[in-house]
Every structure is written in C-alpha cells, then in structure tokens.
Design an enzyme around this catalytic site. Structure first.
Site, PDB file in Angstrom:
ATOM      1  N   ASP A 104       0.813  -1.234   0.000  1.00 20.59           N
ATOM      2  CA  ASP A 104       0.000   0.000   0.000  1.00 20.59           C
ATOM      3  C   ASP A 104       0.838   1.272   0.000  1.00 20.59           C
ATOM      4  OD1 ASP A 104       0.856   0.188   2.724  1.00 20.59           O
ATOM      5  OD2 ASP A 104      -1.015   1.218   3.226  1.00 20.59           O
ATOM      6  N   GLU A 105       2.087   1.164  -0.400  1.00 18.51           N
ATOM      7  CA  GLU A 105       2.997   2.279  -0.156  1.00 18.51           C
ATOM      8  C   GLU A 105       4.078   2.321  -1.227  1.00 18.51           C
ATOM      9  OE1 GLU A 105       6.082   3.004   3.464  1.00 18.51           O
ATOM     10  OE2 GLU A 105       4.508   1.539   3.738  1.00 18.51           O
TER      11      GLU A 105
HETATM   12  P1  TTP Z   1       0.318   0.525   7.017  1.00 17.73           P
HETATM   13  O1  TTP Z   1       0.410   1.446   5.845  1.00 17.73           O
HETATM   14  O2  TTP Z   1       1.418   0.547   8.026  1.00 17.73           O
HETATM   15  O3  TTP Z   1      -1.028   0.806   7.825  1.00 17.73           O
HETATM   16  P2  TTP Z   1      -2.453   1.128   7.279  1.00 17.73           P
HETATM   17  O4  TTP Z   1      -2.472   1.361   5.819  1.00 17.73           O
HETATM   18  O5  TTP Z   1      -3.391   0.063   7.765  1.00 17.73           O
HETATM   19  O6  TTP Z   1      -2.833   2.433   8.059  1.00 17.73           O
HETATM   20  P3  TTP Z   1      -2.250   3.903   7.869  1.00 17.73           P
HETATM   21  O7  TTP Z   1      -3.438   4.734   7.484  1.00 17.73           O
HETATM   22  O8  TTP Z   1      -1.697   4.272   9.195  1.00 17.73           O
HETATM   23  O9  TTP Z   1      -1.238   3.833   6.775  1.00 17.73           O
HETATM   24  O10 TTP Z   1       0.176  -0.973   6.518  1.00 17.73           O
HETATM   25  C1  TTP Z   1      -0.535  -1.318   5.343  1.00 17.73           C
HETATM   26  C2  TTP Z   1      -1.212  -2.658   5.484  1.00 17.73           C
HETATM   27  O11 TTP Z   1      -0.270  -3.657   5.821  1.00 17.73           O
HETATM   28  C3  TTP Z   1      -2.217  -2.687   6.594  1.00 17.73           C
HETATM   29  O12 TTP Z   1      -3.509  -2.240   6.187  1.00 17.73           O
HETATM   30  C4  TTP Z   1      -2.221  -4.120   7.018  1.00 17.73           C
HETATM   31  C5  TTP Z   1      -0.831  -4.587   6.731  1.00 17.73           C
HETATM   32  N1  TTP Z   1      -0.095  -4.643   8.018  1.00 17.73           N
HETATM   33  C6  TTP Z   1      -0.079  -5.832   8.738  1.00 17.73           C
HETATM   34  O13 TTP Z   1      -0.641  -6.838   8.294  1.00 17.73           O
HETATM   35  N2  TTP Z   1       0.573  -5.861   9.953  1.00 17.73           N
HETATM   36  C7  TTP Z   1       1.189  -4.759  10.475  1.00 17.73           C
HETATM   37  O14 TTP Z   1       1.754  -4.834  11.578  1.00 17.73           O
HETATM   38  C8  TTP Z   1       1.164  -3.529   9.730  1.00 17.73           C
HETATM   39  C9  TTP Z   1       1.816  -2.293  10.269  1.00 17.73           C
HETATM   40  C10 TTP Z   1       0.511  -3.535   8.516  1.00 17.73           C
HETATM   41 MG    MG Z   2      -1.070   2.616   4.914  1.00 18.39          MG
END
Ligand code: TTP
Ligand code: MG
Length: 359
Positions: A104-105
């Site tokens: 997602d990044e």
């Molecule tokens: P992130 O981008 O860290 O978190 P997020 O998108 O859920 O929330 P934010 O709005 O703060 O960015 O992680 C992306 C996805 O990766 C998240 O939706 C689920 C997965 N993930 C896990 O499975 N375990 C974890 O510990 C983390 C941090 C993320």
């Molecule tokens: Mg995220």
C-alpha cells in the site's frame, strides 16, 4: 538539481477495503486480523477502531477487550493484492521511477513532471484523485525533496492527507519531533538516545557529527544529516534496475563463429521484441559466454543512447563477442542482455501532454 519525491500510503489499507466492499462496515470500528491462534494479531484497524486504542500487531484478544463491539474481519489478501496492483499502475502512469515499499505504499520521483504551472503538490493531488476514482479508496501523500521527508509528510495528515515538507517548514517540523520518529531509530536506538539525553530532533541537531559517530558508529553521519533534513533522494524502481536478456545452451559445445553469431542474431531479436513489448530501451549491452569447462566470461558496453532495435543490439553483441571469444575454446552457452532500461513512452512527453492526459 533538487528532486521532488512523493510518498503515497493508503489509509488503513485492509480495513478501508473491507469497508468499501461491505457497506455495513462503513463508519464502523473494523478490525482486520487472523482469527487462528497462530495469526491472532491485528493486521490493521479502521480509524474508527483506532479511537478505541486498537492498532496493528496487537493481539486480537486485546483488541476484543478494547473494542468489544468492533467488527472483526478476516483478511482477503487477493483483493488487497489486486488493489495494490491497480495503484502501482497509476503511479507508473506518472513516472517510471516508482519504488514500492509494501502493498500500500510507494515512493515516486516526479522531478521531471514539475514546472512552474505544475507544482509537485498538484501532481500529488492528481495521483490521489486517480487512486480514489480507480479504487474508491483514500490515500495520503507526502511531498518533499528526499525520501525520508516525503514519508514523514505522508504520515502527518492521515487520512486523505496531502502534506508538503519544504525548506521553509522542515526545521519547524523536525526540531520538535520525538527522536523515535526519525528513520533508522528503532526501539533500541531510541532507548540509547534517551540515556544520552537526546529526546527530540532539536536534541539530535545539537550533537556534533563526531559524537554521533562515537555513539552510533556508521549510522552517525546519517543521523547527523537527518536532523538537518538531508536524506537519500534516489527512487530506484525495479524497472531502472531491470535488464532483459536471453540465452541459449547448446546441445554440443560450439566453436564455429558463423553458427554462434547466427544464434546471437536470434537472441538479439528476442531481446528486442521483449523490450518493445514493455516499451523499454536500454543502453548497456552484455554478452555472456560459458565455455566448455564452465568458465564464464562476460563483456559489456555502455552506449551513448538507449536502443531497442534488434539490428543495433546485434551489432554491439557481435562486437563484444569477437572481443571475448577465445578462438580455441568451444562454448556451451551464449547470452545477450540489454540493461539499464528506461521506459520509452515517457521520452517525448511534454508537460502539456501530461496535463491533457490528466484532465
Ligand atoms: P500501514 O500502511 O502501516 O497501515 P495502514 O495502511 O493500515 O494504516 P495507515 O493509514 O496508518 O497507513 O500498513 C498497510 C497494510 O499492511 C495494513 O492495512 C495491514 C498490513 N499490516 C499488517 O498486516 N501488519 C502490520 O503490523 C502492519 C503495520 C501492517
Ligand atoms: Mg497505509
């Protein structure tokens, strides 16, 4: 020249997708995680659930305590992967320099798109719009002149944020920052920093580079620079690293130049076809030979321009082959590779094409 980097990060990625795909979950505290004992941790929590203190990596049992009325959902990884592919395609439609960090990044180098009438923030707005249109999901974008600041920026106004860190505000952002929020400062380093009295960006800024090297070794200079907003600005996409190559192993070792060159011609054609298929051109040609006794020799040439055509590849490969092939040693394998690829479809694009395409 200073770069323009965008870091894009989807908001509560898994949870937002679940809310999109099941309207009953909209606006509700949603917790995505494994239910079995082995994966009994929270993957992600919707922003509604985060208000209850639920967060990623927390044991599910703890989440249930904090948020007993939450909606607990098991992950749908296929859907997440599909969405990921969609957003990465969107990023690549803007720039060939896309460095995915996770599903997602990603970091995007959009330096070449920026003009007086197209600031980096506007490009970020377009990207956010495209992501929303294609996926019905919001993301947050950070814009800056290096990667770590862009990443910091994307996290500053979640969800649906757009934050710019520039020379005018970087000092005010970094100085009050808790030391644990700097890149490369994990739990252990954070503790060590605190025992040294370094709690914030300002405290870090006040240290000499020499002291930081004494305390943190090789990481010292980096930390010194981070406190000053200086960081790595290279976005290395798979594509910039990638090369396209083809090779053939002979059934019997060959030593006949004419025969081998005929094979090289065929390989050059295959490489060329694959390059055009992916809109790539490369400017490093490599010839690899494996001799009868498995000795491998390679020779490469960096060209003044990027090429795609089979004839051009063959001509260079021919030249390299004659340099590297020893007349008395038969070979078992020959390979041709074109590397240092760039995407051709961006080559002649002006900012006006770009605006038209996006409007
Ligand atoms: P992130 O981008 O860290 O978190 P997020 O998108 O859920 O929330 P934010 O709005 O703060 O960015 O992680 C992306 C996805 O990766 C998240 O939706 C689920 C997965 N993930 C896990 O499975 N375990 C974890 O510990 C983390 C941090 C993320
Ligand atoms: Mg995220």
């Amino acid at each position: 020249m200073e770069k323009r980097i965008i870091h894009v990060d989807m908001d509560a990625f898994y949870a937002q997708i679940e809310q999109r795909d099941n309207p009953k979950l909209k606006g509700k505290p949603v917790i995505v995680g494994g239910k079995s004992s082995s994966r009994g941790v929270v993957s992600t929590a919707s922003y509604e659930a985060r208000k209850f203190g639920v967060h990623s990596a927390m044991p599910m049992s703890r989440a249930h305590q904090l948020c007993p009325d939450g909606y607990y959902v098991t992950p749908h990884f296929n859907v997440y992967r599909e969405v990921s592919a969609t957003i990465m395609e969107i990023f690549k439609s803007y720039t060939e320099f896309v460095q995915p960090v996770s599903l997602d990044e990603a970091y995007l180098d959009i330096t070449h798109l920026v003009r007086r009438d197209m600031p980096a923030s506007q490009v970020a707005r377009y990207i956010k719009r495209d992501v929303l249109e294609a996926t019905q999901l919001t993301c947050s974008a950070g814009v800056s002149y290096n990667r770590f600041l862009a990443k910091m920026a994307s996290g500053m106004n979640k969800p649906d944020g757009l934050t710019i860190i520039h020379h005018g505000n970087v000092h005010d952002i970094l100085m009050p920052l808790p030391i644990g929020d700097f890149p490369g400062v994990g739990k252990v380093t954070e503790e060590k920093m605190k025992t040294l009295g370094i709690e914030t960006g300002q405290d870090l800024f006040n240290q000499t580079e020499r002291d930081l090297i004494n305390w943190f070794g090789k990481r010292g200079p980096k930390l010194y620079r981070y406190a000053r907003g200086i960081g790595d600005d290279t976005v290395s996409s798979e594509r910039t690293r990638k090369s396209i190559g083809k090779e053939t192993t002979f059934e019997v070792d060959k030593n006949d130049d004419e025969e081998i060159l005929a094979v090289i011609r065929k390989l050059a054609k295959q490489v060329s076809d694959k390059l055009s298929q992916h809109h790539f051109a490369g400017d490093i040609v490599t010839v690899k030979i494996k001799e009868f006794d498995f000795t491998t020799v390679t020779k490469q040439l960096k060209l003044p321009e990027h090429i795609t055509e089979a004839d051009a590849i063959y001509n260079i490969a021919y030249h390299l082959y004659t340099e590297v092939k020893s007349t008395e040693r038969p070979i078992r394998l020959i390979g041709v590779t074109v590397g240092n690829l760039k995407e051709k479809r961006f080559e002649n694009m002006t900012i006006y094409d770009f605006i038209q395409r996006k409007e």
